[in-house]
Design an enzyme around this catalytic site. Structure first.
Site, PDB file in Angstrom:
ATOM      1  N   MET A 129       0.846  -1.201   0.000  1.00  0.00           N
ATOM      2  CA  MET A 129       0.000   0.000   0.000  1.00  0.00           C
ATOM      3  C   MET A 129       0.881   1.250   0.000  1.00  0.00           C
ATOM      4  SD  MET A 129      -3.333   0.755   2.338  1.00  0.00           S
ATOM      5  CE  MET A 129      -2.536   0.482   3.897  1.00  0.00           C
ATOM      6  N   CYS A 130       1.685   1.462   1.037  1.00  0.00           N
ATOM      7  CA  CYS A 130       2.682   2.538   1.117  1.00  0.00           C
ATOM      8  C   CYS A 130       2.065   3.934   1.259  1.00  0.00           C
ATOM      9  CB  CYS A 130       3.616   2.526  -0.077  1.00  0.00           C
ATOM     10  SG  CYS A 130       4.551   0.978  -0.247  1.00  0.00           S
ATOM     11  N   GLY A 131       2.815   4.819   1.902  1.00  0.00           N
ATOM     12  CA  GLY A 131       2.411   6.208   2.058  1.00  0.00           C
ATOM     13  C   GLY A 131       3.524   7.133   1.620  1.00  0.00           C
TER      14      GLY A 131
ATOM     15  N   ARG B 158      -0.208   3.087   6.448  1.00  0.00           N
ATOM     16  CA  ARG B 158      -0.138   2.696   5.041  1.00  0.00           C
ATOM     17  C   ARG B 158       1.104   1.845   4.749  1.00  0.00           C
ATOM     18  NH1 ARG B 158      -3.708   4.682   1.693  1.00  0.00           N
ATOM     19  NH2 ARG B 158      -2.382   4.042  -0.049  1.00  0.00           N
TER      20      ARG B 158
END
Length: 295
Positions: free
Chosen positions: A1-3, A32
């Site tokens: 997902m990552c932010g 995230r």
């Protein structure tokens, strides 16, 4: 997902607050991606080439490193140790020799440039930021990333940002389907990725385009033609930062602009503590559209 977060300051008087603002933005994106985190800070130029390096055994690896490099390179080398990283300032024209020396000692290079410093490690954003004292760092702009690993192992080298050129780095949310094909193409051009992370392929692609004479906007436009997959890229350079999303805009993204700054976040809540956000112009970046701000 990552932010992802990014912040470009328009006013010089805000420079001392860059680290504080970026840290708050990145911590807000923790859920995230809790695997690793990193931030690139574009601060003051050091009068030589800055090289950020990393070691899992810094007490041993960095002991006397500045003196040893000074002797090998034939010019004064300064060193600032910050936890597992160190920022070296090298004489002009010594990068190749320094790289060879550091590689022989097993010391990893995180990035180089006149003003860029990169700090990244495995762990939560709040812990990574605290280890490196990011809140106290000033500068003109910076980008950050908190990772949920899907394409490669949870390691320091797999963390973002990825830097593959002087004062240039990239963070990414998404996945590339043709990264192995592009890896071969870029290797032939002299921009061989060093890890299995598809994000580094994108960083190498941007570096290759910039080396060919493209400006940042043109390099980002090229990703839409040559890189296949779903992605949001935020790229930092010495003069500014840029943003592009894939044609379907699969990954969430939002931007905000005031007279003082331009900010990027994977979610609006990343802006919650920014000054003047209540009166900012806020919008969702359009698919397949390049945005960039430079000094």
């Amino acid at each position: 997902m990552c932010g992802i977060v990014g912040l470009f300051l328009k006013k010089e008087e805000l420079r001392p607050q860059l680290g504080e603002m970026l840290t708050d933005m990145l911590i807000t994106m923790t859920d995230r991606g809790p695997d690793s985190a990193g931030i690139a800070i574009y601060g003051d130029e050091a009068g030589g080439l800055k090289m950020t390096v990393q070691s899992d055994t810094p007490a041993v690896a960095f002991a006397g490193l500045d003196a040893a490099l000074t002797e090998v390179l034939g010019g004064a080398v300064s060193m600032k140790v910050i936890d597992t990283h160190a920022v070296l300032t090298l004489p002009e024209g010594s990068e190749a020799a320094a790289r060879a020396f550091l590689k022989a000692r097993g010391i990893r290079i995180m990035g180089t440039g006149a003003s860029m410093e990169i700090f990244k490690e495995v762990g939560l954003p709040k812990d990574v930021a605290a280890r490196f004292g990011i809140r106290a760092m000033g500068g003109s702009h910076g980008i950050g990333h908190t990772r949920m690993a899907t394409e490669s192992a949870v390691t320091t080298l797999g963390a973002h940002p990825f830097s593959t050129g002087d004062d240039q780095c990239l963070v990414h949310n998404g996945s590339l389907s043709n990264h192995n094909q592009m890896r071969r193409v870029l290797t032939e051009k002299g921009f061989a990725p060093q890890t299995q992370n598809d994000t580094e392929v994108a960083a190498c692609y941007i570096s290759s385009r910039l080396a060919e004479g493209a400006n940042l906007g043109e390099a980002l436009e090229g990703t839409l033609e040559d890189l296949d997959g779903f992605f949001t890229f935020v790229v930092g350079t010495k003069n500014g930062f840029g943003v592009v999303r894939d044609p379907v805009a699969c990954k969430p993204a939002v931007m905000a602009e005031t007279e003082d700054y331009v900010a990027f976040g994977s979610e609006y809540r990343a802006f919650a503590k920014l000054p003047g956000i209540d009166t900012a112009r806020v919008w969702e970046p359009e698919p397949a559209t390049v945005y960039f701000w430079e000094r």
